[in-house]
Design a protein around this motif. Structure first.
Motif, PDB file in Angstrom:
ATOM      1  N   PHE A  89       0.828  -1.203   0.000  1.00 13.47           N
ATOM      2  CA  PHE A  89       0.000   0.000   0.000  1.00 13.47           C
ATOM      3  C   PHE A  89       0.867   1.260   0.000  1.00 13.47           C
ATOM      4  O   PHE A  89       0.506   2.269  -0.620  1.00 13.47           O
ATOM      5  N   PRO A 115     -11.420   0.135  -4.061  1.00 12.91           N
ATOM      6  CA  PRO A 115     -10.638  -1.062  -3.746  1.00 12.91           C
ATOM      7  C   PRO A 115     -11.063  -2.266  -4.570  1.00 12.91           C
ATOM      8  O   PRO A 115     -12.168  -2.301  -5.131  1.00 12.91           O
ATOM      9  N   ASP A 132      -7.144  -6.030  -2.304  1.00 10.46           N
ATOM     10  CA  ASP A 132      -6.849  -5.018  -1.298  1.00 10.46           C
ATOM     11  C   ASP A 132      -7.394  -5.390   0.074  1.00 10.46           C
ATOM     12  O   ASP A 132      -7.315  -4.605   1.024  1.00 10.46           O
ATOM     13  N   TYR A 139      -6.176  -0.192   3.421  1.00  8.19           N
ATOM     14  CA  TYR A 139      -6.586   0.593   2.262  1.00  8.19           C
ATOM     15  C   TYR A 139      -7.005   1.994   2.700  1.00  8.19           C
ATOM     16  O   TYR A 139      -6.598   2.999   2.112  1.00  8.19           O
TER      17      TYR A 139
END
Length: 278
Positions: free
Chosen positions: A50, A68, A72, A89
């Motif tokens: 990320f 997303p 994710d 996320y």
């Protein structure tokens, strides 16, 4: 006219690093109105992945609409998967799971279709669809309405019905009421653009569905890395598919597809219609 860069399935953790610089530079040269990223920013939802995705997004122009994907959400960490499925996320990318961008010509609405209870499939629920209706209510009829999800609402007939987002028919009925024009998605690592008329028999309505391949992942599934550029007008949309050329180490236009609106029905443009200026 508005221009939209449509990226999908970046998959940081399984990225071809050689593509990042040329992709970034090309996007800046295009100077799009909006950059859309339709999910799977990471390969395994790890913090470092990320962080890499966030760093790359920070090099791209805005505004950005990001949603997303199933990748994710943590796959192997059961606690994170079911208790905090999109915590990372939200921390690194955005805590807005229903982003929206509206100007005088386009409305772009992002929808989260990623779910913890399934490994790869996605779904929309009635609450999300009701929110889309609310977000689009009252907009000028001349504004082109665009919905962004990770999981697709339509695919070529070579794919299975189960590859589509769950509850798609329910959502499509509401999209017809709201006059949704364009559906952007990813997930399958396959590029595709077509009318939804064949799959969804809705009276006097068909949206334009545009699938993006994977922009940067090494998991190409038989297709070169690619992304889409949409040129959007109220009655016309052109989709340029850019593909990676290994000989020149650049992204170049592979194909351009053109679509026209008749009422609330989007369909491929014939040469005759284009010649007539329709």
């Amino acid at each position: 006219m508005r221009t939209i860069i449509h990226l999908s399935d970046l998959h940081f953790g399984r990225v071809d690093q050689a593509l990042l610089g040329p992709l970034r530079d090309l996007i800046h040269s295009i100077a799009p109105s909006v950059v859309v990223i339709s999910g799977d920013l990471t390969q395994r939802a790890r913090s470092e992945q990320f962080e890499e995705a966030r760093a790359f997004l920070d090099t791209l122009p805005g505004p950005q609409i990001v949603v997303p994907g199933n990748h994710d959400i943590s796959l192997y960490n059961v606690f994170r998967r079911f208790v905090k499925p999109l915590d990372r996320y939200k921390r690194y990318i955005t805590d807005d799971l229903d982003p929206i961008y509206v100007d005088e010509e386009i409305a772009v609405v992002g929808v989260n279709t990623a779910r913890s209870l399934t490994i790869k499939d996605g779904r929309v629920n009635k609450e999300q669809v009701a929110k889309i209706r609310e977000q689009l209510a009252g907009l000028d009829p001349k504004i082109t309405r665009i919905v962004v999800t990770h999981h697709p609402f339509d695919l070529p007939t070579t794919f299975e019905e189960e590859d589509l987002v769950d509850r798609a028919p329910m959502a499509m009925e509401v999209f017809a009421e709201c006059g949704v024009d364009v559906l952007l998605a990813g997930h399958m690592h396959v590029s595709h653009a077509a009318s939804t008329a064949s799959r969804y028999q809705i009276d006097a309505y068909a949206a334009l569905v545009v699938q993006a391949g994977t922009a940067t992942s090494t998991r190409g599934r038989g297709e070169v890395n690619s992304f889409n550029l949409l040129r959007v007008e109220h009655e016309r949309v052109e989709v340029d598919r850019y593909g990676w050329d290994m000989l020149t180490n650049t992204f170049r236009v592979i194909v351009t597809e053109k679509f026209l609106r008749s009422g609330n029905v989007w369909a491929p443009a014939s040469e005759g219609m284009l010649a007539a200026g329709l």
